[in-house]
Each structure stands twice: as C-alpha cells, then as structure tokens.
Design a protein around this motif. Structure first.
Motif, PDB file in Angstrom:
ATOM      1  N   ILE A 185      11.374  10.907  -1.506  1.00  0.00           N
ATOM      2  CA  ILE A 185      11.569  11.345  -0.110  1.00  0.00           C
ATOM      3  C   ILE A 185      12.864  10.784   0.498  1.00  0.00           C
ATOM      4  O   ILE A 185      13.773  11.542   0.773  1.00  0.00           O
ATOM      5  CB  ILE A 185      10.358  11.023   0.823  1.00  0.00           C
ATOM      6  CG1 ILE A 185       9.031  11.499   0.176  1.00  0.00           C
ATOM      7  CG2 ILE A 185      10.540  11.589   2.226  1.00  0.00           C
ATOM      8  CD1 ILE A 185       8.775  12.981   0.150  1.00  0.00           C
ATOM      9  N   VAL A 448       2.325  11.418  -7.717  1.00  0.00           N
ATOM     10  CA  VAL A 448       1.291  11.009  -6.764  1.00  0.00           C
ATOM     11  C   VAL A 448       1.941  10.659  -5.422  1.00  0.00           C
ATOM     12  O   VAL A 448       1.536  11.154  -4.364  1.00  0.00           O
ATOM     13  CB  VAL A 448       0.485   9.801  -7.307  1.00  0.00           C
ATOM     14  CG1 VAL A 448      -0.403   9.203  -6.232  1.00  0.00           C
ATOM     15  CG2 VAL A 448      -0.363  10.215  -8.503  1.00  0.00           C
ATOM     16  N   GLU A 449       2.987   9.806  -5.486  1.00  0.00           N
ATOM     17  CA  GLU A 449       3.605   9.336  -4.243  1.00  0.00           C
ATOM     18  C   GLU A 449       4.299  10.475  -3.486  1.00  0.00           C
ATOM     19  O   GLU A 449       4.099  10.630  -2.276  1.00  0.00           O
ATOM     20  CB  GLU A 449       4.606   8.214  -4.539  1.00  0.00           C
ATOM     21  CG  GLU A 449       5.200   7.657  -3.261  1.00  0.00           C
ATOM     22  CD  GLU A 449       5.961   6.357  -3.429  1.00  0.00           C
ATOM     23  OE1 GLU A 449       6.160   5.922  -4.578  1.00  0.00           O
ATOM     24  OE2 GLU A 449       6.362   5.788  -2.407  1.00  0.00           O
ATOM     25  N   LEU A 452       1.674  12.830  -2.051  1.00  0.00           N
ATOM     26  CA  LEU A 452       0.908  12.208  -0.963  1.00  0.00           C
ATOM     27  C   LEU A 452       1.748  12.197   0.316  1.00  0.00           C
ATOM     28  O   LEU A 452       1.275  12.577   1.399  1.00  0.00           O
ATOM     29  CB  LEU A 452       0.497  10.777  -1.349  1.00  0.00           C
ATOM     30  CG  LEU A 452      -0.190   9.993  -0.235  1.00  0.00           C
ATOM     31  CD1 LEU A 452      -1.591  10.533   0.032  1.00  0.00           C
ATOM     32  CD2 LEU A 452      -0.287   8.517  -0.564  1.00  0.00           C
ATOM     33  N   ARG A 453       3.019  11.775   0.163  1.00  0.00           N
ATOM     34  CA  ARG A 453       3.877  11.677   1.354  1.00  0.00           C
ATOM     35  C   ARG A 453       4.149  13.053   1.956  1.00  0.00           C
ATOM     36  O   ARG A 453       4.135  13.228   3.166  1.00  0.00           O
ATOM     37  CB  ARG A 453       5.165  10.924   1.007  1.00  0.00           C
ATOM     38  CG  ARG A 453       4.880   9.426   0.819  1.00  0.00           C
ATOM     39  CD  ARG A 453       6.012   8.661   0.199  1.00  0.00           C
ATOM     40  NE  ARG A 453       7.103   8.392   1.128  1.00  0.00           N
ATOM     41  CZ  ARG A 453       8.085   7.528   0.869  1.00  0.00           C
ATOM     42  NH1 ARG A 453       8.097   6.869  -0.274  1.00  0.00           N
ATOM     43  NH2 ARG A 453       9.054   7.343   1.739  1.00  0.00           N
ATOM     44  N   LEU A 456       0.913  14.304   3.584  1.00  0.00           N
ATOM     45  CA  LEU A 456       0.654  13.661   4.881  1.00  0.00           C
ATOM     46  C   LEU A 456       1.579  14.206   5.960  1.00  0.00           C
ATOM     47  O   LEU A 456       1.210  14.258   7.135  1.00  0.00           O
ATOM     48  CB  LEU A 456       0.801  12.147   4.749  1.00  0.00           C
ATOM     49  CG  LEU A 456      -0.408  11.446   4.108  1.00  0.00           C
ATOM     50  CD1 LEU A 456      -0.090   9.989   3.826  1.00  0.00           C
ATOM     51  CD2 LEU A 456      -1.641  11.546   5.008  1.00  0.00           C
ATOM     52  N   MET A 457       2.774  14.625   5.552  1.00  0.00           N
ATOM     53  CA  MET A 457       3.671  15.248   6.539  1.00  0.00           C
ATOM     54  C   MET A 457       3.063  16.578   6.989  1.00  0.00           C
ATOM     55  O   MET A 457       3.156  16.948   8.154  1.00  0.00           O
ATOM     56  CB  MET A 457       5.049  15.480   5.930  1.00  0.00           C
ATOM     57  CG  MET A 457       5.889  14.218   5.832  1.00  0.00           C
ATOM     58  SD  MET A 457       7.443  14.600   5.029  1.00  0.00           S
ATOM     59  CE  MET A 457       8.126  12.996   4.835  1.00  0.00           C
ATOM     60  N   PHE A 463      -5.268  11.625   6.868  1.00  0.00           N
ATOM     61  CA  PHE A 463      -5.774  11.556   5.494  1.00  0.00           C
ATOM     62  C   PHE A 463      -6.968  12.492   5.289  1.00  0.00           C
ATOM     63  O   PHE A 463      -7.160  13.021   4.201  1.00  0.00           O
ATOM     64  CB  PHE A 463      -6.191  10.124   5.150  1.00  0.00           C
ATOM     65  CG  PHE A 463      -5.029   9.239   4.813  1.00  0.00           C
ATOM     66  CD1 PHE A 463      -4.512   9.202   3.534  1.00  0.00           C
ATOM     67  CD2 PHE A 463      -4.428   8.462   5.790  1.00  0.00           C
ATOM     68  CE1 PHE A 463      -3.422   8.388   3.223  1.00  0.00           C
ATOM     69  CE2 PHE A 463      -3.335   7.656   5.488  1.00  0.00           C
ATOM     70  CZ  PHE A 463      -2.833   7.620   4.206  1.00  0.00           C
TER      71      PHE A 463
END
Lengths: 503, 173
Positions: A185, A448-449, A452-453, A456-457, A463
């Motif tokens: 990101i 995964v990261e 996930l980020r 979430l945006m 969550f």
C-alpha cells in the motif's frame, strides 16, 4: 476454448518444447527416485534456470519436473523399500514384497502405467474444473481473497504432520519473514535493520532454495553417516509392462476410486501426495475381497498408491491456477515460477493469457506421456543412478543451489540468504516444525496484508464487513473450524482417557 | 540434559523471545499517511500477538507433558540409554556443524577467489566431511579431487554458456 487448446498443444509438441520436457521429466524422475532428493528440491534448483526462458518454456520445464519427480519415487520404493518421495510411502507396502519374491518388473510396470493413468485423469479434471472456477473467482474482491488466503494458510498449518500449534508457529515464522522489506500500500521500509540489500525484502527464490534444498542437504549430511549401503534389487528381463490385460482390467475400479481420492486431496490445501496415497491404499484394502493380502505384495496396493499420488498433481494445480493460491510446498515453488516472469496465476490469467494457461494444460498431458516412455525405456539407467553415494551427490546440489541463488541478481547476498534459511529450516526440522507452512506464510503474507488493508478501505475500517460477504464468510468459518475441531477432539480424547484411568 | 525431552519447551521459549523482539522492532516502521488505511503496524502486531500466544500454548502443553513424565518412576537403565543417545547425537551433528562452517567460508570466498576455485575446494572438503570413515583413503582422495574439479568446471561452463549466468571469476579473471 478448443481452438486455444489445439494451438497450445501444437506449441507444446515443437522440438524445443519437447526437448525441455524430456529434460524436465528425466531430471524429475532422478530427483524422485533417489531418497533424500525431492520434487520441491528439483523445482527449487531449476527455477533460476527459467530466468532466461520465456514464461511458457519455463512453466513447461517446471511442470515436467513435478510430474517426473512424483512418479520417480516408485522406483526406489519398489527396489530399495525406501520411498524416493513421501508420495510413494504406501507403494513400499506391496511393491517391496513383490520385488523381494522376484516380481520387481511386474511391480514397476504396474506402478508406471497406473502413475500415468492417475496423472492423465487428474489433468482431464484440471482442464474441466480450473476454467469455470477461475470464472467464478473473477467476482472476488480483496475481501474474498483475504479470506481464501487465510483459509489456505490455516488449512496447511492445521493439517501438517505433527502438532497443530507447531504448524501454526511455522506459518507465523513465514509471515514474519514476509513483512521484511517494503510494506504494501504505502511502500514504507520495515524490519530492514538498515541493511540496504533487505530493502526489497528476502528474495522468494533464496527463501525457497534455502528452506527446501539446503535444509534437505543438511539433513542428508547428518544421515549419510548412519546410511548403510542400500541394497538394490536386481531387475529381471521385462516383457511389455510385466502384467496381463486381465490383471490390468481387474484394477479398473481401483483406478477410478484412487484417482478421485488423489484429485480431491490435491485440490484441498495442506494435504499432499503422501496422504492421498495412503488414503487410497486404505480405501482399496477396505473394498477388497482379500484385505488380508495387502502388505504381502499384491498389485492392488501399488495401483492404489501410485494412481492416487499422481492424480494429486492435477488436483493441486486447480487452486494454483484458478485462485493463485498454492496448496503445498511444490505448488508454492510453481507459484515462484509464475512470479519470476511477472505473471500472477488466478482468474485474470485465464482472461488475459488463456493461451499460456492452456499451454500448461497441454504440457501436463504431454509430460505425462513422456514420463511413461522414460520410466519404461530408461528404467535400467535410473536403477544405476540409485547406486550413486549421497555424500557425493549432496555437495554438488549445494553448488547448484549457490549458482541458483547468485543468478537471481548476481549478488552474493542471496547466497548468504540460502545459507541463513537452510540453517533455519534445519533447526525447524530438529524442533519438529514442518517447513511447508513457513513457505506458504512467506508467499501468502503480502497477499493477506494487501487484501486486508484494501478490504478495510472498502468497508471503511469495519472488520465485521468481512463477514457480510457469503464467500468470505464460508472460507473464514472453515478456517476457524479447521483450528477448533482438532483442538476439541483432542480435548475430549484427553477427558476420556483421564476418566478411564483408575483413581 | 536430554535436549529431545525438552524440545517443545525450547521451541516455545525461542518463539516467544522472537515474537517479543519482532513486536518491539515493528515500532521502527513509519506510520502510513494514506487515509482509511490501518497502517504498517497492524499486521506485524497481529503476527507478534498470535505467535506469542501460540508460543505460550506450546510452553504450557510441553510443561504439563514434562510434569506427567517426571511423575512416573524412571528406570535406571533409561538414563544410560539417554547418555548413549546423546553421545551418538554429538557425532551425528558434528558433520552438520562442519558443513555450515564450510559453507560460510565458501560463500565468503566466492567473489574474491572465483566460482570454479571456491567450488572445487568446497566440494573436495565437503566430500571428506560427509563420506563414511572407511571411504577416506588415498584412492578415495584422488577420486574426490577429480570429481570436485570436473564438477566445478562443468557447472560453470553449463550455466555461463547455456544460461548466460554471470558467475564470479575471481583469481581466474
């Protein structure tokens, strides 16, 4: 679809491509047949060589190595009573007793032919399952990808051999190493310890070569002292494949059942060829009219084991190609092969590079035929190779690993990395930690990261928004169940055993 | 001390220490400036937390298992067998330690000495470390030397000429 597949088939049977496949399958069989060498090691060593090739040629070579190595394990399983790869463990049960009573040729013939048929059925399944699955996953958002990655990681950690806690810890270690370098990101540097070479993180190839190849070599060094001279059973003259048509036809249901087991197990992340071979062996024994003969040297045992372990290959390629998620160590290596050429397997690959994907399908089918030919005609050569001492072979493999790591970007730093990860892998094995979850953690960590980020945006930091999407919810629930069910059954078992103990 | 008996406890302690170290190191990461982003800390903190908890679970379960084993009366013959096992473990691990040390020297020498010379020397020494004791006579030494030189030259030629890999030439440049 048929046009693309026909074109891919024509490309694959060009002389240069066929040459690569003969090389890949031939070397794969050698790695599979020699105990201590493995399919993962073969692919790790050959990955750097695919740098100078086009993506089609590179993947053709890797697929050929995979097919050759999984099948090659049957040679030492039958002639040495030592499985060349974990996939051939159950081949020993009946293969070795048959060889001991002078039926080595028949046992090998059965193993070779049913390896071919198991592989063939699984590749047909791959061709029919992967494209529609990829079509379905086109609708996936980062939230679904996050859930699928968590599912794959949890399954491989929970289902890996030994303790589940250790499997999960191994996955966590892989995740930790994956966070070294630039963060997704925003690209901030993390855990680089002010070392410039670490700014782009650990190179995937160095991690793969270190954890798989160098670790196995270090274990091999430890074992060579305790290894005696393995006695190879001599081969008699072989006529045809060594068995009659009636014997072949008697195995038709065993072939079908074992293939289905192999394909299904292959599709599930975390369970490999060794499990599918054993499960198919148990199923064949249960269905047999003479289960007491299993283990004494009957064809049914060899057929079940070899059909299932080769059928696992096609199954394992389904999640890799359709979702871009590797299910085990070997397919993680294959994912490395895609990444080297800037390709990301998954639904988009089917849309943008359909010719490439169908090229892989065609390569699987042709490499399977080459495997049948090479194992049949070159059997005596492979038997001779079994006699090469491991203490001569392992150091040469280390030098090849060094070349592989150095060739990534012509820097010695990557060679230091293979030593570091080799030592870490060796210590993990000594500590009873499985290696495959660490590899999966390293590969899936950024996925995964990032997802996930991004997810979430999309949900504005909520969550619970992840649980509102049915596909993501299903994968997350299965992942949680994969962790909770074994813990619960262990707890009830413990309660039962303490209740049974006299006060 | 029987290391094998305390294996899980040792693994748990190492992972717990590593998780704490990883957690502390994660604070050196700069904050994310992107609006709505959970930031660069989140995943490392989560990994540290989960692996810390798993380590504690491993420590607790291995401690309980150890207590159960210690509660049972030990046979005297077992301790003798343990000592014998540990002695054989020392002879087993010595070649592994030697191999790691040799690899360290090999990688260190790779650029200044060059691929062919460093690899041939490494191979010759490694054959001697790995080979069983009864295969280290003069005849075997000649065979190892020949194999080392031929293998190093063959690998170099194969990768340089066929795959265009630039291997360090060092002293032979």
């Amino acid at each position: 679809m048929m046009d693309v597949f026909a074109q891919a088939f024509i490309n694959v049977i060009q002389p240069a491509s066929l040459g690569l496949m003969f090389l890949g399958v031939g070397v794969g069989i050698i790695f599979g047949s020699i105990p201590g060498l493995s399919a993962a090691m073969a692919i790790a060593l050959f990955l750097p060589m695919t740098f100078s090739m086009g993506p089609e040629a590179g993947m053709t070579l890797l697929v050929s190595l995979y097919i050759g190595a999984i099948s090659g394990g049957l040679i030492s399983a039958i002639l040495l009573n030592i499985p060349g790869t974990p996939s051939s463990i159950s081949t020993c049960f009946d293969g070795a007793p048959m060889a001991a009573r002078g039926e080595a040729a028949k046992a090998l013939g059965l193993g070779i032919v049913f390896s071919f048929l198991g592989g063939l059925l699984s590749f047909i399944a791959l061709i029919f399952i992967a494209p529609p699955l990829a079509q379905l996953t086109l609708k996936f958002s980062p939230i679904e990808y996050f859930a699928v990655s968590i599912f794959a990681l949890t399954m491989i950690a929970a289902l890996s051999s030994g303790s589940m806690i250790k499997g999960l810890l191994s996955g966590m270690l892989g995740l930790m190493f994956s966070t070294v370098g630039l963060a997704p990101i925003d690209g901030s540097a993390r855990f680089t310890l002010s070392i410039d070479s670490l700014s782009s993180g650990f190179d995937l190839l160095a991690v793969l070569i270190g954890l798989f190849a160098v670790t196995e070599v270090l274990q091999g060094v430890e074992r060579t002292l305790s290894d005696g001279n393995a006695k190879v059973i001599a081969l008699q003259k072989i006529r045809g494949f060594g068995f009659s048509m009636a014997e072949f036809l008697a195995q038709k249901w065993n072939l079908l059942r074992s293939s289905l087991i192999g394909i299904f197990i292959g599709i599930l992340p975390g369970i490999g060829g060794s499990t599918s071979g054993i499960l198919a062996y148990i199923a064949a024994k249960k269905q047999s009219k003479h289960p007491e003969k299993f283990g004494t040297g009957i064809p049914d045992g060899i057929v079940a084991s070899e059909t299932a372990n080769n059928a696992t290959i096609g199954g394992a390629l389904v999640p890799l190609l359709a979702l871009g998620i590797p299910g085990d160590g070997v397919t993680a290596m294959m994912l490395g092969g895609f990444m080297i050429h800037g390709l990301t397997p998954g639904p988009l690959l089917f849309k943008t590079n359909a010719d490439f994907v169908y090229g892989i399908f065609a390569a699987c089918l042709v490499a399977n035929v080459i495997m049948l030919m090479l194992e049949f005609f070159g059997l005596r050569i492979y038997v001779k190779l079994l006699k090469i001492p491991k203490y001569l072979l392992m150091p040469v493999i280390i030098v090849l690993c060094t070349v592989g790591a150095f060739s990534v970007n012509s820097q010695v730093f990557n060679v230091w990395c293979i030593l570091l990860f080799g030592v870490i892998g060796y210590l993990m094995v000594k500590g009873g930690l499985p290696i495959a979850p660490a590899i999966l953690g390293f590969i899936l960590g950024p996925l995964v990261e990032t997802n996930l980020r991004r997810g979430l945006m999309l949900t504005e930091g909520n969550f619970l928004g992840f649980l509102e999407r049915p596909i993501a919810l299903t994968f997350l629930v299965v992942a949680v169940l994969a962790l909770v069910v074994p813990l619960f059954s262990a707890y009830t078992q413990h309660r039962r055993s303490t209740a049974l103990k006299p006060a | 001390m029987n290391v094998h008996r305390y294996r899980d406890l040792i693994v748990g302690v190492i992972f717990l220490t590593g998780s704490i170290g990883y957690y502390l190191l994660s604070f050196q990461t700069p904050k994310s400036e992107i609006p709505g982003d959970i930031g660069n800390y989140f995943i490392p903190h989560l990994i540290a937390l989960v692996s810390g908890l798993l380590s504690l679970m491993l420590i607790a379960s291995s401690y309980l298992a150890l207590r159960q084993t210690e509660a049972k009366p030990q046979k005297p013959a077992e301790s003798d067998a343990d000592t014998a096992k540990e002695l054989s473990a020392k002879t087993r691990y010595l070649p592994v330690v030697g191999t790691v040390a040799l690899l360290f020297a090999y990688i260190y020498a790779l650029e200044p000495v060059g691929f062919i010379l460093a690899s041939a020397t490494y191979l010759f020494l490694q054959f001697n470390i790995s080979a069983p004791a009864d295969r280290r006579d003069a005849k075997a030494q000649f065979r190892y030397a020949l194999t080392s030189i031929v293998a190093a030259i063959a690998i170099n030629s194969f990768f340089v000429n066929i795959f265009d890999v630039m291997l360090p030439q060092g002293l032979l440049d």
